[in-house]
Write a protein that holds these residues in place. Structure first.
Motif, PDB file in Angstrom:
ATOM      1  N   ILE A 167       0.842  -1.204   0.000  1.00  0.00           N
ATOM      2  CA  ILE A 167       0.000   0.000   0.000  1.00  0.00           C
ATOM      3  C   ILE A 167       0.876   1.253   0.000  1.00  0.00           C
ATOM      4  O   ILE A 167       0.606   2.209  -0.732  1.00  0.00           O
ATOM      5  N   ALA A 168       1.925   1.237   0.811  1.00  0.00           N
ATOM      6  CA  ALA A 168       2.814   2.400   0.872  1.00  0.00           C
ATOM      7  C   ALA A 168       3.480   2.649  -0.481  1.00  0.00           C
ATOM      8  O   ALA A 168       3.518   3.790  -0.965  1.00  0.00           O
ATOM      9  N   ILE A 169       3.980   1.593  -1.102  1.00  0.00           N
ATOM     10  CA  ILE A 169       4.639   1.746  -2.408  1.00  0.00           C
ATOM     11  C   ILE A 169       3.625   2.135  -3.473  1.00  0.00           C
ATOM     12  O   ILE A 169       3.879   3.024  -4.294  1.00  0.00           O
ATOM     13  N   ALA A 170       2.455   1.482  -3.454  1.00  0.00           N
ATOM     14  CA  ALA A 170       1.424   1.774  -4.456  1.00  0.00           C
ATOM     15  C   ALA A 170       0.917   3.204  -4.334  1.00  0.00           C
ATOM     16  O   ALA A 170       0.601   3.845  -5.334  1.00  0.00           O
ATOM     17  N   GLY A 171       0.842   3.704  -3.102  1.00  0.00           N
ATOM     18  CA  GLY A 171       0.387   5.077  -2.889  1.00  0.00           C
ATOM     19  C   GLY A 171       1.371   6.107  -3.392  1.00  0.00           C
ATOM     20  O   GLY A 171       0.987   7.208  -3.785  1.00  0.00           O
ATOM     21  N   MET A 172       2.649   5.762  -3.386  1.00  0.00           N
ATOM     22  CA  MET A 172       3.672   6.693  -3.857  1.00  0.00           C
ATOM     23  C   MET A 172       3.913   6.577  -5.357  1.00  0.00           C
ATOM     24  O   MET A 172       4.537   7.434  -5.949  1.00  0.00           O
ATOM     25  N   SER A 173       3.442   5.496  -5.957  1.00  0.00           N
ATOM     26  CA  SER A 173       3.644   5.270  -7.392  1.00  0.00           C
ATOM     27  C   SER A 173       2.589   6.027  -8.190  1.00  0.00           C
ATOM     28  O   SER A 173       1.465   6.201  -7.727  1.00  0.00           O
ATOM     29  N   PRO A 174       2.933   6.449  -9.395  1.00  0.00           N
ATOM     30  CA  PRO A 174       1.925   7.120 -10.219  1.00  0.00           C
ATOM     31  C   PRO A 174       0.821   6.143 -10.625  1.00  0.00           C
ATOM     32  O   PRO A 174       1.077   4.965 -10.838  1.00  0.00           O
ATOM     33  N   GLY A 175      -0.388   6.649 -10.708  1.00  0.00           N
ATOM     34  CA  GLY A 175      -1.505   5.821 -11.129  1.00  0.00           C
ATOM     35  C   GLY A 175      -2.429   5.484  -9.984  1.00  0.00           C
ATOM     36  O   GLY A 175      -2.175   5.829  -8.831  1.00  0.00           O
ATOM     37  N   PRO A 176      -3.510   4.797 -10.289  1.00  0.00           N
ATOM     38  CA  PRO A 176      -4.503   4.440  -9.272  1.00  0.00           C
ATOM     39  C   PRO A 176      -3.935   3.447  -8.265  1.00  0.00           C
ATOM     40  O   PRO A 176      -3.278   2.473  -8.647  1.00  0.00           O
ATOM     41  N   ILE A 177      -4.202   3.666  -6.991  1.00  0.00           N
ATOM     42  CA  ILE A 177      -3.611   2.845  -5.941  1.00  0.00           C
ATOM     43  C   ILE A 177      -4.078   1.397  -6.011  1.00  0.00           C
ATOM     44  O   ILE A 177      -3.298   0.477  -5.787  1.00  0.00           O
ATOM     45  N   ALA A 178      -5.343   1.153  -6.332  1.00  0.00           N
ATOM     46  CA  ALA A 178      -5.837  -0.228  -6.394  1.00  0.00           C
ATOM     47  C   ALA A 178      -5.170  -0.989  -7.538  1.00  0.00           C
ATOM     48  O   ALA A 178      -4.785  -2.153  -7.382  1.00  0.00           O
ATOM     49  N   THR A 179      -5.015  -0.341  -8.671  1.00  0.00           N
ATOM     50  CA  THR A 179      -4.341  -0.980  -9.802  1.00  0.00           C
ATOM     51  C   THR A 179      -2.877  -1.233  -9.467  1.00  0.00           C
ATOM     52  O   THR A 179      -2.343  -2.300  -9.770  1.00  0.00           O
ATOM     53  N   ASN A 180      -2.243  -0.271  -8.820  1.00  0.00           N
ATOM     54  CA  ASN A 180      -0.851  -0.462  -8.404  1.00  0.00           C
ATOM     55  C   ASN A 180      -0.731  -1.624  -7.427  1.00  0.00           C
ATOM     56  O   ASN A 180       0.216  -2.404  -7.499  1.00  0.00           O
ATOM     57  N   CYS A 181      -1.685  -1.739  -6.502  1.00  0.00           N
ATOM     58  CA  CYS A 181      -1.679  -2.872  -5.570  1.00  0.00           C
ATOM     59  C   CYS A 181      -1.796  -4.185  -6.328  1.00  0.00           C
ATOM     60  O   CYS A 181      -1.091  -5.157  -6.020  1.00  0.00           O
ATOM     61  N   ALA A 182      -2.681  -4.230  -7.322  1.00  0.00           N
ATOM     62  CA  ALA A 182      -2.842  -5.445  -8.122  1.00  0.00           C
ATOM     63  C   ALA A 182      -1.535  -5.804  -8.830  1.00  0.00           C
ATOM     64  O   ALA A 182      -1.148  -6.976  -8.878  1.00  0.00           O
ATOM     65  N   ILE A 183      -0.869  -4.808  -9.360  1.00  0.00           N
ATOM     66  CA  ILE A 183       0.404  -5.040 -10.042  1.00  0.00           C
ATOM     67  C   ILE A 183       1.419  -5.628  -9.069  1.00  0.00           C
ATOM     68  O   ILE A 183       2.075  -6.644  -9.363  1.00  0.00           O
ATOM     69  N   PHE A 184       1.571  -5.005  -7.905  1.00  0.00           N
ATOM     70  CA  PHE A 184       2.560  -5.479  -6.933  1.00  0.00           C
ATOM     71  C   PHE A 184       2.228  -6.867  -6.397  1.00  0.00           C
ATOM     72  O   PHE A 184       3.113  -7.708  -6.253  1.00  0.00           O
ATOM     73  N   VAL A 185       0.951  -7.112  -6.095  1.00  0.00           N
ATOM     74  CA  VAL A 185       0.547  -8.432  -5.596  1.00  0.00           C
ATOM     75  C   VAL A 185       0.795  -9.488  -6.671  1.00  0.00           C
ATOM     76  O   VAL A 185       1.347 -10.562  -6.401  1.00  0.00           O
ATOM     77  N   GLY A 186       0.380  -9.192  -7.900  1.00  0.00           N
ATOM     78  CA  GLY A 186       0.592 -10.134  -8.997  1.00  0.00           C
ATOM     79  C   GLY A 186       2.056 -10.416  -9.236  1.00  0.00           C
ATOM     80  O   GLY A 186       2.454 -11.571  -9.435  1.00  0.00           O
ATOM     81  N   PHE A 187       2.882  -9.379  -9.190  1.00  0.00           N
ATOM     82  CA  PHE A 187       4.321  -9.562  -9.405  1.00  0.00           C
ATOM     83  C   PHE A 187       4.938 -10.368  -8.269  1.00  0.00           C
ATOM     84  O   PHE A 187       5.754 -11.262  -8.504  1.00  0.00           O
ATOM     85  N   HIS A 188       4.539 -10.065  -7.043  1.00  0.00           N
ATOM     86  CA  HIS A 188       5.057 -10.797  -5.875  1.00  0.00           C
ATOM     87  C   HIS A 188       4.669 -12.273  -5.944  1.00  0.00           C
ATOM     88  O   HIS A 188       5.447 -13.136  -5.566  1.00  0.00           O
ATOM     89  N   THR A 189       3.476 -12.531  -6.457  1.00  0.00           N
ATOM     90  CA  THR A 189       2.936 -13.883  -6.463  1.00  0.00           C
ATOM     91  C   THR A 189       3.411 -14.708  -7.653  1.00  0.00           C
ATOM     92  O   THR A 189       3.758 -15.874  -7.501  1.00  0.00           O
ATOM     93  N   ALA A 190       3.443 -14.106  -8.852  1.00  0.00           N
ATOM     94  CA  ALA A 190       3.739 -14.889 -10.056  1.00  0.00           C
ATOM     95  C   ALA A 190       4.598 -14.136 -11.070  1.00  0.00           C
ATOM     96  O   ALA A 190       4.514 -14.393 -12.268  1.00  0.00           O
ATOM     97  N   GLY A 191       5.388 -13.178 -10.618  1.00  0.00           N
ATOM     98  CA  GLY A 191       6.281 -12.469 -11.523  1.00  0.00           C
ATOM     99  C   GLY A 191       5.539 -11.569 -12.500  1.00  0.00           C
ATOM    100  O   GLY A 191       4.409 -11.149 -12.252  1.00  0.00           O
ATOM    101  N   LEU A 192       6.188 -11.295 -13.619  1.00  0.00           N
ATOM    102  CA  LEU A 192       5.616 -10.390 -14.624  1.00  0.00           C
ATOM    103  C   LEU A 192       4.274 -10.889 -15.170  1.00  0.00           C
ATOM    104  O   LEU A 192       3.333 -10.091 -15.282  1.00  0.00           O
ATOM    105  N   PRO A 193       4.125 -12.184 -15.478  1.00  0.00           N
ATOM    106  CA  PRO A 193       2.794 -12.637 -15.925  1.00  0.00           C
ATOM    107  C   PRO A 193       1.716 -12.398 -14.856  1.00  0.00           C
ATOM    108  O   PRO A 193       0.582 -12.034 -15.194  1.00  0.00           O
ATOM    109  N   GLY A 194       2.061 -12.585 -13.597  1.00  0.00           N
ATOM    110  CA  GLY A 194       1.107 -12.329 -12.515  1.00  0.00           C
ATOM    111  C   GLY A 194       0.716 -10.869 -12.438  1.00  0.00           C
ATOM    112  O   GLY A 194      -0.458 -10.535 -12.211  1.00  0.00           O
ATOM    113  N   ALA A 195       1.689  -9.975 -12.628  1.00  0.00           N
ATOM    114  CA  ALA A 195       1.403  -8.537 -12.610  1.00  0.00           C
ATOM    115  C   ALA A 195       0.459  -8.166 -13.749  1.00  0.00           C
ATOM    116  O   ALA A 195      -0.505  -7.413 -13.552  1.00  0.00           O
ATOM    117  N   ILE A 196       0.700  -8.712 -14.924  1.00  0.00           N
ATOM    118  CA  ILE A 196      -0.137  -8.393 -16.088  1.00  0.00           C
ATOM    119  C   ILE A 196      -1.547  -8.945 -15.893  1.00  0.00           C
ATOM    120  O   ILE A 196      -2.543  -8.230 -16.090  1.00  0.00           O
TER     121      ILE A 196
END
Length: 179
Positions: free
Chosen positions: A47-76
């Protein structure tokens, strides 16, 4: 299987969450911790990183969670799942909005959604504060965090100071107080 689970989870979140990114955070956190993809503390960092990143916070959270969970395909996949409902809903609303926007029942529905959206945003803020030890036992540390919050709130509401300046000054205060 994991990619499908990420997609369907974020698709469901995108369809059922109203009120913007901050109102979606409790729903995302619940799903992420239930699936065991992250701990509450890890998600708080997201949440802290997503809030500081450009763009919508919920979408940023989805990107970070997906990347943490399954790498680049997970983020996409997580991002597509999160934004697809919004795109579909916007297209449908754009088609019919001007026919219904003055309807009293539509207006009443939006009035009814406002309190729950405010509640979800408040819940996110409180949960974030508790998990980061902003709210806890009374100590100099807690007092200083509450003071920075109070001064920031005062600066943005009463002096109309620009939020970027407040963020920078808060970072400087944190560096001075806690290093």
């Amino acid at each position: 299987m994991l990619l499908l689970e990420l997609f369907t989870t974020f698709l469901m979140i995108g369809f059922v969450s109203f009120g913007g990114g901050y109102a979606m955070i409790p729903v995302i956190e619940s799903e992420v911790t239930v699936h065991g993809w992250m701990t509450t503390q890890q998600f708080t960092d997201v949440i802290a990183i997503a809030g500081m990143s450009p763009g919508p916070i919920a979408t940023n959270c989805a990107i970070f969670v997906g990347f943490h969970t399954a790498g680049l395909p997970g983020a996409i996949i997580s991002t597509v799942g999160m934004v697809l409902p919004s795109i579909l809903i916007i297209l449908i609303i754009a088609k019919f909005f001007f026919q219904f926007h003055e309807n009293k029942y539509v207006k009443f529905a939006f009035y009814g959604l406002r309190p729950i959206i405010t509640g979800l945003i408040a819940y996110s803020a409180i949960e974030f504060a508790i998990s980061n030890d902003v709210i806890g036992e009374l100590s100099w540390y807690t007092f200083s965090l509450v003071a920075i919050f109070g001064l920031s709130l005062f600066a943005v509401t009463k002096t109309k100071m620009h939020p970027i300046l407040i963020i920078l000054l808060s970072g400087v205060c944190g560096t001075i107080l806690y290093s």
